[in-house]
Design a protein around this motif. Sequence first.
Motif, PDB file in Angstrom:
ATOM      1  N   LEU A 108      20.018 -20.514 -14.413  1.00 15.62           N
ATOM      2  CA  LEU A 108      19.601 -21.862 -14.016  1.00 15.62           C
ATOM      3  C   LEU A 108      20.775 -22.817 -13.911  1.00 15.62           C
ATOM      4  O   LEU A 108      20.763 -23.736 -13.106  1.00 15.62           O
ATOM      5  N   GLU A 109      21.823 -22.580 -14.723  1.00 17.41           N
ATOM      6  CA  GLU A 109      22.928 -23.553 -14.701  1.00 17.41           C
ATOM      7  C   GLU A 109      23.791 -23.398 -13.455  1.00 17.41           C
ATOM      8  O   GLU A 109      24.682 -24.198 -13.203  1.00 17.41           O
ATOM      9  N   TYR A 110      23.520 -22.349 -12.655  1.00 18.81           N
ATOM     10  CA  TYR A 110      24.330 -22.161 -11.447  1.00 18.81           C
ATOM     11  C   TYR A 110      23.624 -22.674 -10.193  1.00 18.81           C
ATOM     12  O   TYR A 110      23.993 -22.328  -9.085  1.00 18.81           O
ATOM     13  N   ILE A 111      22.599 -23.516 -10.397  1.00 21.44           N
ATOM     14  CA  ILE A 111      21.866 -24.043  -9.240  1.00 21.44           C
ATOM     15  C   ILE A 111      22.774 -24.898  -8.354  1.00 21.44           C
ATOM     16  O   ILE A 111      22.715 -24.812  -7.134  1.00 21.44           O
ATOM     17  N   VAL A 112      23.651 -25.717  -8.963  1.00 21.67           N
ATOM     18  CA  VAL A 112      24.497 -26.611  -8.157  1.00 21.67           C
ATOM     19  C   VAL A 112      25.446 -25.826  -7.242  1.00 21.67           C
ATOM     20  O   VAL A 112      25.508 -26.101  -6.046  1.00 21.67           O
ATOM     21  N   PRO A 113      26.199 -24.812  -7.766  1.00 23.31           N
ATOM     22  CA  PRO A 113      27.024 -24.016  -6.837  1.00 23.31           C
ATOM     23  C   PRO A 113      26.202 -23.372  -5.720  1.00 23.31           C
ATOM     24  O   PRO A 113      26.620 -23.377  -4.557  1.00 23.31           O
ATOM     25  N   LEU A 114      25.020 -22.860  -6.074  1.00 18.16           N
ATOM     26  CA  LEU A 114      24.169 -22.214  -5.056  1.00 18.16           C
ATOM     27  C   LEU A 114      23.713 -23.230  -4.016  1.00 18.16           C
ATOM     28  O   LEU A 114      23.715 -22.947  -2.810  1.00 18.16           O
ATOM     29  N   MET A 115      23.322 -24.416  -4.478  1.00 22.32           N
ATOM     30  CA  MET A 115      22.868 -25.457  -3.536  1.00 22.32           C
ATOM     31  C   MET A 115      24.011 -25.886  -2.630  1.00 22.32           C
ATOM     32  O   MET A 115      23.835 -26.041  -1.417  1.00 22.32           O
ATOM     33  N   ALA A 116      25.205 -26.063  -3.215  1.00 17.29           N
ATOM     34  CA  ALA A 116      26.362 -26.486  -2.415  1.00 17.29           C
ATOM     35  C   ALA A 116      26.643 -25.463  -1.322  1.00 17.29           C
ATOM     36  O   ALA A 116      26.851 -25.816  -0.150  1.00 17.29           O
ATOM     37  N   ALA A 117      26.615 -24.168  -1.695  1.00 13.55           N
ATOM     38  CA  ALA A 117      26.915 -23.115  -0.715  1.00 13.55           C
ATOM     39  C   ALA A 117      25.820 -23.029   0.347  1.00 13.55           C
ATOM     40  O   ALA A 117      26.109 -22.899   1.542  1.00 13.55           O
ATOM     41  N   ALA A 118      24.541 -23.115  -0.083  1.00 12.47           N
ATOM     42  CA  ALA A 118      23.425 -22.987   0.867  1.00 12.47           C
ATOM     43  C   ALA A 118      23.429 -24.134   1.880  1.00 12.47           C
ATOM     44  O   ALA A 118      23.259 -23.916   3.084  1.00 12.47           O
TER      45      ALA A 118
END
Length: 767
Positions: free
Chosen positions: A553-563
């Motif tokens: 869950l704490e990696y949502i921001v990197p995933l959102m930035a990349a998506a």
Amino acid sequence: MGLEDPNMVNAGDMNGSGNLMDFLDEPFPDVGTYEDFHTIDWLREKSRDTDRHRKITSKSKESIWEFIKSLLDAWSGWVVMLLIGLLAGTLAGVIDLAVDWMTDLKEGVCLSAFWYSHEQCCWTSNETTFDDRDKCPQWQKWSELLVNQSEGASAYILNYFLYIMWALCFAFLAVSLVRVFAPYACGSGIPEIKTILSGFIIRGYLGKWTLLIKTVTLVLVVSSGLSLGKEGPLVHVACCCGNFFSSLFSKYSKNEGKRREVLSAAAAAGVSVAFGAPIGGVLFSLEEVSYYFPLKTLWRSFFAALVAAFTLRSINPFGNSRLVLFYVEYHTPWYMAELFPFILLGVFGGLWGTLFIRCNIAWCRRRKTTRLGKYPVLEVIVITAITAIIAYPNPYTRRSTSELISELFNDCGALESSQLCDYINDPNMTRPVDDIPDRPAGPGVYTAMWQLALALVFKIVITIFTFGMKIPSGLFIPSMAVGAMAGRMVGIGVEQLAYHHHDWIIFRNWCRPGADCVTPGLYAMVGAAACLGGVTRMTVSLVVIMFELTGGLEYIVPLMAAAVTSKWVADAFGKEGIYEAHIHLNGYPFLDVKDEFTHRTLATDVMRPRRGEAPLSVLTQDSMTVEDVETLIKETDYNGFPVVVSKDSERLIGFAQRRELILAIKNARQRQDGVVSNSIVYFTEDPPELPPNSPHPLKLRRILNLSPFTVTDHTPMETVVDIFRKLGLRQCLVTRSGRLLGIITKKDVLRHMAQMANQDPESIMFN
């Protein structure tokens, strides 16, 4: 369907109106159904369901039995969802187990039980050591079994040859089964399912044969080592389950609109079992596949996805109590400075998505328009042979793509034996096992980097030619593999940079010597999300699927930035994702909700007939004979006809569907005495005045739609397009002061939109 009481007929005689029987007061078979490759009328389906519901509610007060029936009707939706979830979960588990076994069969066989995969075989062995966990006497490579050699050139060549032969055998069997038994089982199925959910009918696409053949051939093609995944086709498989179960309940089998609600939920169950992501599945169905998604369908999709995930978890195909092979957990946080490489991976994902869509569509168009398309079996054999020959020497392409992604996502623990984890250890290190500090890369890591770079180039090229062949082929896994390889390489690069230059200003604050600051596996995960987003243009559902996959869950921001970055970059080159591009390539009549129409044209510019064309074919309310109507139906191929007061006044009364006219006249000739070719057809409540000896007239008011959708000739096309999208119309009539001027169909709207976008308007026709 009984005829009316004879006394009633005589009462009609006294009025001098002949032997009148409104035989249509009882519905007859097939009314309200649609022809193949036609669009459904959403408004009519909705009103029919409301009528059915009203009837059941009023009857439920009459007796206990009727009340129980109404309860069963209310619960049937949940029962269908339960059945879909159970069957989709079971099929996904069986597919996973079979793929695991058949992929390993290309390299060797388990002597103690031939149906065990490599991993299962060595689990059951008592002679397996931790260091050599992949080696056990029960598992033998083909060279050991056939010529009793495990090392050396001859053993390698024999294994290489058998690997290629097994791959060709699986691929040939798959393409043959698809060709002979279920031509609709090819491809990923998502473009067609999007089209079906928008209201188009493709009979047999979700049939029982398609379900059976797609399930079997999916195992074969994934095991053959081709660059494709099983995730997209699992959505098609789940929708076939949904179609099968909805045909068991009349509430869904007789109403195409209600059936599509079930299929939307089935698509969610398909993604749920493909990725072990129930919430991601619901969001995928909402964002990517569905056309009409009421709140009720949201709850039901959630339930179907939950049951499907629970069923798959019970089967436990990977033996790790997880729903997917590449489940990972990371222990280190990410730092703000890392957002820069994450965004770079997003840019790479967007560029790869654009490149893939353009090249794949160009190749698929070539396949359609040249002789290449006449040899689907040969094409599959050639691509499989090339894939197997190039893939075997490289350990990263030899294994199944899911295992590759699993290894790329993995964090390097103390117990990892992978080449990617061949770092040089500090002999004085005394730290807890799960928090290993950054270390310099060993020779194994450098070898792995070279092999990954070669594997990346190979995957990028071969996937372009593989997707779209006449076999089941998903795109999620190859796209994720491309991103994961690029991401892992970037991750290792950043990690080594941080280790050797920890005094640089960007590393100084968060990366002290002896700390574990960079997780290369996280970069692989972000890269996978970016590439998948670039190809499919998913955003919200993609991020949710990825964090459900990885439990991070704490990696949502990197995933959102990349998506988001990958979508922006890809959208800069073209708005279409791969599924929309394939819908356009195949000419399906799909009105995309995401498309904007900004041109200033009017309904009168688009409606038919145009100036200089023959006038509109219409029916009059009470002056045409049965023969006139039959001639009109024979000479035209329109799906329906407006009904007007008379040819002179052209005041609109309603709209009659072609199919229902044919069925009504056929039924009347069979069931009703006195209906002959020169019987008058009338659509009014009361019969017209007729001479004494004329044949019995035929009343067809029952099949007349008295409230067809109409617009005036000066309605802007922007509004008309919106009406077609939001109400799911098949056609709308154009009037001025109540007089009929023309008609606009869904295909006219699509042709006009293509014309305005400088495309060929004839490409819209269903190919």
